[in-house]
Design an enzyme around this catalytic site. Structure first.
Site, PDB file in Angstrom:
ATOM      1  N   LYS A 207       0.841  -1.201   0.000  1.00  0.00           N
ATOM      2  CA  LYS A 207       0.000   0.000   0.000  1.00  0.00           C
ATOM      3  C   LYS A 207       0.882   1.259   0.000  1.00  0.00           C
ATOM      4  O   LYS A 207       0.669   2.168  -0.768  1.00  0.00           O
ATOM      5  CB  LYS A 207      -0.897  -0.049   1.237  1.00  0.00           C
ATOM      6  CG  LYS A 207      -1.883   1.057   1.341  1.00  0.00           C
ATOM      7  CD  LYS A 207      -2.810   0.778   2.503  1.00  0.00           C
ATOM      8  CE  LYS A 207      -3.510   2.036   2.947  1.00  0.00           C
ATOM      9  NZ  LYS A 207      -4.389   1.813   4.081  1.00  0.00           N
ATOM     10  N   GLU A 213      10.659  -4.723   4.245  1.00  0.00           N
ATOM     11  CA  GLU A 213      10.748  -6.106   3.788  1.00  0.00           C
ATOM     12  C   GLU A 213      10.390  -6.211   2.304  1.00  0.00           C
ATOM     13  O   GLU A 213      11.090  -6.861   1.515  1.00  0.00           O
ATOM     14  CB  GLU A 213       9.780  -7.015   4.580  1.00  0.00           C
ATOM     15  CG  GLU A 213      10.117  -7.191   6.044  1.00  0.00           C
ATOM     16  CD  GLU A 213       9.479  -6.154   6.947  1.00  0.00           C
ATOM     17  OE1 GLU A 213       9.167  -5.040   6.457  1.00  0.00           O
ATOM     18  OE2 GLU A 213       9.296  -6.436   8.139  1.00  0.00           O
ATOM     19  N   GLY A 268      -4.638  -2.446   5.580  1.00  0.00           N
ATOM     20  CA  GLY A 268      -3.859  -3.559   5.034  1.00  0.00           C
ATOM     21  C   GLY A 268      -4.468  -4.918   5.320  1.00  0.00           C
ATOM     22  O   GLY A 268      -4.645  -5.745   4.417  1.00  0.00           O
ATOM     23  N   ARG A 269      -4.851  -5.148   6.557  1.00  0.00           N
ATOM     24  CA  ARG A 269      -5.352  -6.482   6.930  1.00  0.00           C
ATOM     25  C   ARG A 269      -6.774  -6.746   6.428  1.00  0.00           C
ATOM     26  O   ARG A 269      -7.317  -7.831   6.627  1.00  0.00           O
ATOM     27  CB  ARG A 269      -5.251  -6.668   8.444  1.00  0.00           C
ATOM     28  CG  ARG A 269      -5.889  -5.549   9.257  1.00  0.00           C
ATOM     29  CD  ARG A 269      -5.446  -5.571  10.706  1.00  0.00           C
ATOM     30  NE  ARG A 269      -5.942  -4.460  11.478  1.00  0.00           N
ATOM     31  CZ  ARG A 269      -5.352  -3.268  11.573  1.00  0.00           C
ATOM     32  NH1 ARG A 269      -4.231  -3.040  10.909  1.00  0.00           N
ATOM     33  NH2 ARG A 269      -5.871  -2.321  12.312  1.00  0.00           N
ATOM     34  N   GLU A 354      -3.920  -7.338  15.142  1.00  0.00           N
ATOM     35  CA  GLU A 354      -3.479  -5.994  14.750  1.00  0.00           C
ATOM     36  C   GLU A 354      -4.639  -5.005  14.920  1.00  0.00           C
ATOM     37  O   GLU A 354      -4.418  -3.820  15.125  1.00  0.00           O
ATOM     38  CB  GLU A 354      -2.976  -5.994  13.291  1.00  0.00           C
ATOM     39  CG  GLU A 354      -2.093  -4.793  12.981  1.00  0.00           C
ATOM     40  CD  GLU A 354      -1.310  -4.903  11.680  1.00  0.00           C
ATOM     41  OE1 GLU A 354      -0.072  -4.858  11.714  1.00  0.00           O
ATOM     42  OE2 GLU A 354      -1.939  -5.034  10.612  1.00  0.00           O
ATOM     43  N   HIS A 385      -3.059 -34.024  17.972  1.00  0.00           N
ATOM     44  CA  HIS A 385      -1.874 -34.769  18.418  1.00  0.00           C
ATOM     45  C   HIS A 385      -0.780 -33.813  18.879  1.00  0.00           C
ATOM     46  O   HIS A 385       0.389 -34.186  18.950  1.00  0.00           O
ATOM     47  CB  HIS A 385      -1.386 -35.669  17.281  1.00  0.00           C
ATOM     48  CG  HIS A 385      -2.466 -36.588  16.801  1.00  0.00           C
ATOM     49  ND1 HIS A 385      -2.740 -37.784  17.411  1.00  0.00           N
ATOM     50  CD2 HIS A 385      -3.396 -36.445  15.819  1.00  0.00           C
ATOM     51  CE1 HIS A 385      -3.771 -38.357  16.796  1.00  0.00           C
ATOM     52  NE2 HIS A 385      -4.188 -37.564  15.835  1.00  0.00           N
ATOM     53  N   LYS A 513       9.514  -0.640  13.852  1.00  0.00           N
ATOM     54  CA  LYS A 513      10.070  -0.288  12.529  1.00  0.00           C
ATOM     55  C   LYS A 513      11.146   0.780  12.692  1.00  0.00           C
ATOM     56  O   LYS A 513      12.219   0.694  12.093  1.00  0.00           O
ATOM     57  CB  LYS A 513       8.959   0.265  11.618  1.00  0.00           C
ATOM     58  CG  LYS A 513       7.984  -0.785  11.115  1.00  0.00           C
ATOM     59  CD  LYS A 513       7.022  -0.151  10.116  1.00  0.00           C
ATOM     60  CE  LYS A 513       5.891  -1.071   9.766  1.00  0.00           C
ATOM     61  NZ  LYS A 513       4.839  -0.442   8.976  1.00  0.00           N
TER      62      LYS A 513
HETATM   63  O1  F6P Z   1       2.550  -4.475   9.863  1.00  0.00           O
HETATM   64  C1  F6P Z   1       2.077  -3.183   9.692  1.00  0.00           C
HETATM   65  C2  F6P Z   1       1.556  -2.949   8.336  1.00  0.00           C
HETATM   66  O2  F6P Z   1       1.366  -1.579   8.236  1.00  0.00           O
HETATM   67  C3  F6P Z   1       0.260  -3.722   8.020  1.00  0.00           C
HETATM   68  O3  F6P Z   1      -0.862  -3.122   8.540  1.00  0.00           O
HETATM   69  C4  F6P Z   1       0.314  -3.743   6.531  1.00  0.00           C
HETATM   70  O4  F6P Z   1      -0.581  -4.656   5.995  1.00  0.00           O
HETATM   71  C5  F6P Z   1       1.753  -4.135   6.340  1.00  0.00           C
HETATM   72  O5  F6P Z   1       2.444  -3.370   7.310  1.00  0.00           O
HETATM   73  C6  F6P Z   1       2.318  -3.897   4.974  1.00  0.00           C
HETATM   74  O6  F6P Z   1       2.205  -2.569   4.569  1.00  0.00           O
HETATM   75  P1  F6P Z   1       2.327  -2.139   3.064  1.00  0.00           P
HETATM   76  O7  F6P Z   1       1.203  -2.762   2.306  1.00  0.00           O
HETATM   77  O8  F6P Z   1       2.248  -0.647   3.054  1.00  0.00           O
HETATM   78  O9  F6P Z   1       3.649  -2.626   2.544  1.00  0.00           O
END
Ligand code: F6P
Length: 546
Positions: A207, A213, A268-269, A354, A385, A513
C-alpha cells in the site's frame, strides 16, 4: 466513549457471571430440549452452532444489550456509510465497498464515488489476469508466463496467500502463484530457485511502497532478473505493483498501466478484496475472485441488516467478549477441519490482533479491561496430536471455533467422514469431559488393580464444560471462503466497538520499525552504542563479531 466497564449491561453481565459460574453446559442441554435448534444461526452459506457455550438465554440477552449500549448499531451504519470511524487516522473504513453488489452504483465518501474506483480497478485486474492466462502477455524473450511471485508482507501477503491456498481446488494449471514476505533472504532465494526469469512476473504489493521487507525483496527480485538475462527496459514486462504510491512504483520501473491502485480507506489487513487480491485472481481466475467477493458481500448484508440475536458476527463477537472479559480467557483458538484452510488462523490472527491489540479507548484514555485475546490455531486433526491436550486438561480456558465443510473436494475412502467425526468429537469432548467415576470404571473394566485405579484415575479426569462454536458449510468454495473471512472481519469490529477502541489503526507496529532502522544503522557502522542498554549492546557486538 467511556470505559465499557461503566455500561449497565457490563455490570449486569458481571453479576450474571457469578450465577453462571456453577452452571455446567451439560445441564443446559438437559434442561432445554430445543437448545441445539435455538442456538443455531445461518448466514451466507454458513451455519453457526453456538449451543456449546456457557450461555443461557439471559446471557445472550445481556450480551445483545451490551452490543446495543456500546453503540454497535450506530457503528455499523457508520462503517457502511463511510464515516471516518478510524479516528486516529481520520479515515473511512470501507473494505465492504470492495465487495459491494453490482446493483449499487454510488457510495460517496468525502465527495468521491469510491465504487467507480473499485469497479475500474476490477476491470484493470480482469484485463491483466486475462492477458496472463491467454498467453497474450509475454516475457522479454516472447515466452508465455508460467509463474507469478507475489511480494508483500502483513495484510499485503497473508490474506491473499491464505485465500489462494484455501481455493486450491479452483486453481488454474497454467500459472503457478508463489508468495514471498520475509526479509529473511532464505524466503526469496527459495522461490527464485523455482522459476525462470523469462517466464516470471513479480507483483509487488505494498500500500505504501515503503515497507522495508517488501522493498528489499522487490529489489532482490529485480537484481536477480537483471543478472539472469533481463534488462532495465524489460522490467515493465516482468513487474507489476499494487500500491497507493504510484510515483514510487514508476520509479522502480513499473509501467503505469500495471500499477493497481489502493486507497487509504482500506486497511492492510482488510485489503485482500482489493487489487491486493490480484495473486488470488491470477491463481483461480477472475470469475472465482468475483465469487469470493460475492460471498463476502452476502456476509456484509447479513451483518448490516440482521437483528443482533440472529447475527453471526454479533453472536460470535459478544461471546468472545463474554469469555475474554468475564471468564478471563486469554486466547481464542480457530481450528479448521479442512486441509486447504490450514493457514486461515494466521490470517485471522493478524486481522484480529493488529485490530484489537489496543489499550486505549477512542478518546485516548487507558482502557480498564482486557481487549483482543491471542488468536491462534491450526488444522484438525493435526492439532489433536499436539496442543489439544491443553485444550482438554490445561488450566487455561480456551474458547474454540471449529470450522468444517460437510463435503470434501477430495472424497477418498472414509477420510472425510473420519475427519468430520474428529471435529465433532473434539467439541463434544471439550464439553462433556470425563468424571472421576467414569475414569475409575474405565480402568477397572480394563483390568486395573484398585491401587492402579487410585493412582491413574485422577490423571484421566477431564473437567469438560469448555466452550466452542462450530461453523459448518456445504463445501469450501470461493463464496463460502469469502463469507467466512468477512464473518471474522465483522466479529473483530463488533468486539472493538464494544471495547470502545479503534480497530483500524496500528500504531504499535511503528516503534519496532523505527528502532529496526536505528539498529540496522548501528550494525553497519562504527557508531557509539554506549547509550543503549547493555543487552542490546552485547547483541549488536555478537553480530559484528560473527
Ligand atoms: O505491519 C504493519 C503494516 O502496516 C500492516 O498493517 C500492513 O498490511 C503491512 O504493514 C504492509 O504494509 P504495506 O502494504 O504498506 O507494505
Amino acid at each position: 466513549m467511556s470505559s465499557p466497564t461503566k455500561l449497565t449491561a457490563w455490570k449486569a453481565l458481571t453479576e450474571h457471571q457469578k450465577e453462571m459460574a456453577s452452571v455446567n453446559m451439560k445441564s443446559l442441554f438437559e434442561s432445554d430440549a430445543l437448545r441445539a435448534q435455538q442456538y443455531t444461526a445461518k448466514a451466507a452459506g454458513w451455519t453457526l452452532d453456538y449451543a456449546k457455550n456457557r450461555a443461557n438465554k439471559k446471557t445472550l440477552s445481556l450480551l445483545m444489550d451490551l452490543a446495543k449500549e456500546a453503540g454497535l448499531e450506530h457503528a455499523i451504519k457508520g462503517m457502511f456509510n463511510g464515516a471516518h470511524i478510524n479516528n486516529t487516522e481520520d479515515r473511512s473504513v470501507l473494505h465492504i465497498a470492495l465487495r459491494a453488489s453490482q446493483a449499487q452504483d454510488v457510495l460517496l465518501v468525502d465527495g468521491v464515488n469510491v465504487l467507480e474506483e473499485v469497479r475500474s480497478t476490477l476491470q484493470q485486474m480482469e484485463k491483466f489476469v486475462a492477458q496472463l492466462h491467454s498467453g497474450e502477455w509475454k516475457g522479454y524473450t516472447g515466452k508465455r508466463i508460467t509463474d507469478v511471485i507475489s511480494i508483500g508482507i502483513g495484510g499485503s501477503y497473508l490474506g491473499p496467500k491464505v485465500v489462494t491456498e484455501a481455493l486450491t481446488p479452483y486453481k488454474k494449471d497454467d500459472i503457478k502463484v508463489h508468495f514471498v514476505a520475509n526479509i529473511d533472504g532464505s524466503d526469496i532465494t527459495g522461490k527464485l530457485k523455482q522459476v525462470n526469469p523469462e517466464t516470471t512476473v513479480f507483483v509487488i504489493s505494498s500500500k505504501t511502497f515503503g515497507t522495508l521487507e517488501t522493498l528489499s525483496n522487490a529489489n532482490a527480485a529485480r537484481d536477480w532478473f537483471l543478472s539472469n538475462g533481463g534488462s532495465q527496459e524489460n522490467v515493465g514486462k516482468h513487474f507489476a505493483a499494487v500500491s497507493s504510491n504510484v510515483k514510487k512504483a514508476v520509479d522502480f520501473g513499473m509501467e503505469k498501466e500495471n500499477i493497481f491502485p489502493m486507497w487509504d480507506w482500506v486497511g492492510g489487513r482488510y485489503s485482500l478484496w482489493s487489487a491486493i487480491g490480484l495473486p488470488v485472481a491470477i491463481a483461480v481466475g477472475m470469475d472465482n475472485f468475483y465469487n469470493l467477493l460475492d460471498g463476502a458481500h452476502q456476509m456484509d448484508e447479513h451483518f448490516r441488516t440482521t437483528p443482533f440475536k440472529e447475527n453471526l458476527p454479533v453472536i460470535m463477537g459478544t461471546l468472545g467478549v463474554w469469555y475474554t472479559n468475564f471468564h478471563n480467557a486469554q486466547t481464542h483458538a480457530l481450528i479448521p477441519y479442512d486441509h486447504y484452510l490450514r493457514a486461515m488462523p494466521a490470517h485471522i490472527q493478524q486481522l484480529d490482533m493488529e485490530s484489537n491489540g489496543k489499550a486505549n479507548l477512542l478518546n485516548g484514555d487507558d482502557i480498564e479491561t482486557d481487549t483482543g485475546p491471542i488468536i491462534w490455531g491450526g488444522a484438525g486433526t493435526n492439532g489433536q496430536h499436539a496442543y489439544h491436550q491443553l485444550l482438554h486438561q490445561g488450566t487455561r480456558l480456551v474458547p474454540v471455533d471449529f470450522i468444517a465443510p460437510l463435503a470434501s473436494h477430495n472424497p477418498i475412502g472414509e477420510h472425510h467422514t473420519q475427519l468430520f467425526a474428529n471435529c465433532l468429537s473434539q467439541s463434544q469432548a471439550l464439553m462433556v469431559g470425563k468424571t472421576l467415576d467414569q475414569a475409575e470404571q474405565e480402568l477397572r473394566d480394563a483390568g486395573a488393580t484398585a491401587e492402579q485405579v487410585a493412582k491413574i484415575a485422577p490423571h484421566k479426569v477431564i473437567k469438560g464444560n469448555r466452550p466452542s462454536n462450530t461453523l459448518l458449510t456445504d463445501k469450501m468454495t470461493p463464496a463460502t471462503v469469502g463469507a467466512l473471512i468477512a464473518l471474522y472481519e465483522h466479529r473483530t469490529f463488533v468486539q472493538g466497538t464494544i471495547w470502545g477502541i479503534n480497530s483500524f489503526d496500528q500504531w504499535g507496529v511503528e516503534l519496532g520499525k523505527v528502532l529496526g532502522t536505528d539498529i540496522y544503522n548501528r550494525l553497519v557502522s562504527d557508531s557509539d552504542n554506549s547509550a543503549l542498554d547493555a543487552s542490546t549492546q552485547a547483541l549488536i557486538n555478537a553480530f559484528k563479531k560473527a
